[in-house]
Scaffold this motif. Structure first.
Motif, short mmCIF file in Angstrom:
data_model
loop_
_atom_site.label_atom_id
_atom_site.label_comp_id
_atom_site.label_asym_id
_atom_site.label_seq_id
_atom_site.Cartn_x
_atom_site.Cartn_y
_atom_site.Cartn_z
N LEU A 4 0.83 -1.21 0.00
CA LEU A 4 0.00 0.00 0.00
C LEU A 4 0.86 1.26 0.00
N GLU A 5 1.92 1.24 0.80
CA GLU A 5 2.83 2.39 0.84
C GLU A 5 3.50 2.59 -0.52
N ALA A 6 3.90 1.49 -1.15
CA ALA A 6 4.53 1.59 -2.46
C ALA A 6 3.55 2.14 -3.49
N LEU A 7 2.32 1.65 -3.48
CA LEU A 7 1.30 2.14 -4.41
C LEU A 7 1.00 3.62 -4.16
N TRP A 8 0.94 4.01 -2.90
CA TRP A 8 0.70 5.41 -2.56
C TRP A 8 1.84 6.28 -3.09
N SER A 9 3.07 5.81 -2.92
CA SER A 9 4.24 6.55 -3.39
C SER A 9 4.22 6.70 -4.91
N ILE A 10 3.90 5.61 -5.59
CA ILE A 10 3.83 5.66 -7.06
C ILE A 10 2.75 6.63 -7.51
N ASN A 11 1.59 6.55 -6.87
CA ASN A 11 0.49 7.44 -7.22
C ASN A 11 0.85 8.90 -6.96
N LYS A 12 1.52 9.14 -5.85
CA LYS A 12 1.94 10.51 -5.51
C LYS A 12 2.91 11.05 -6.58
N ARG A 13 3.89 10.23 -6.98
CA ARG A 13 4.85 10.67 -8.02
C ARG A 13 4.13 10.95 -9.33
#
Length: 133
Positions: A4-13
């Motif tokens: 979830l953290e990785a997906l959030w980071s990707i989405n944020k970028r």
């Protein structure tokens, strides 16, 4: 949780990148409209900002071409009439060896697909997206 953290980071970028593209596109459109109306103040300001903020010869060449060959030297402090090869040499940079890149790509046909970093280390940040595609 890590996923979830990785997906959030990707989405944020992605959102940040999209925002930068939107802002840049709006500024380019406004500068173009002003230029055609005979007002080059915004374009001159934009070129001044780019001259201070963009350092790589390859990036400056792209910007100069995108803006219709505006008066932007290919390297900070360089001459406006300097060609790309001279600017790259003076900046200690070099153009990619396109012949070698093509030979490398052809040599790998049928093997594992190439990654962008194998062609040019400057493109290493694209490797992960390349593999996902």
């Amino acid at each position: 949780m890590e996923r979830l953290e990785a997906l959030w980071s990707i989405n944020k970028r992605r959102r940040e990148t999209r925002g930068k593209i939107i802002i840049g596109g709006a500024l380019l459109a406004e500068a173009g409209d002003a230029h055609f109306a005979g007002d080059d103040e915004l374009l001159a300001r934009l070129v001044d900002i780019l001259d201070r903020r963009v350092e790589r010869v390859r990036d400056r060449l792209t910007v100069r071409e995108l803006l219709g060959n505006v008066p932007l030297p290919l390297r900070p402090g360089g001459d406006l009439d300097e060609d790309a090869e001279s600017a790259l040499q003076a900046a200690g940079d070099r153009l990619p060896d396109f012949d070698l890149m093509a030979e490398t790509a052809l040599a790998h046909e049928g093997a594992d697909p190439l990654t962008p970093s194998e062609l040019d280390p400057d493109y290493a940040d694209l490797d992960q997206a390349w593999r996902a595609a």
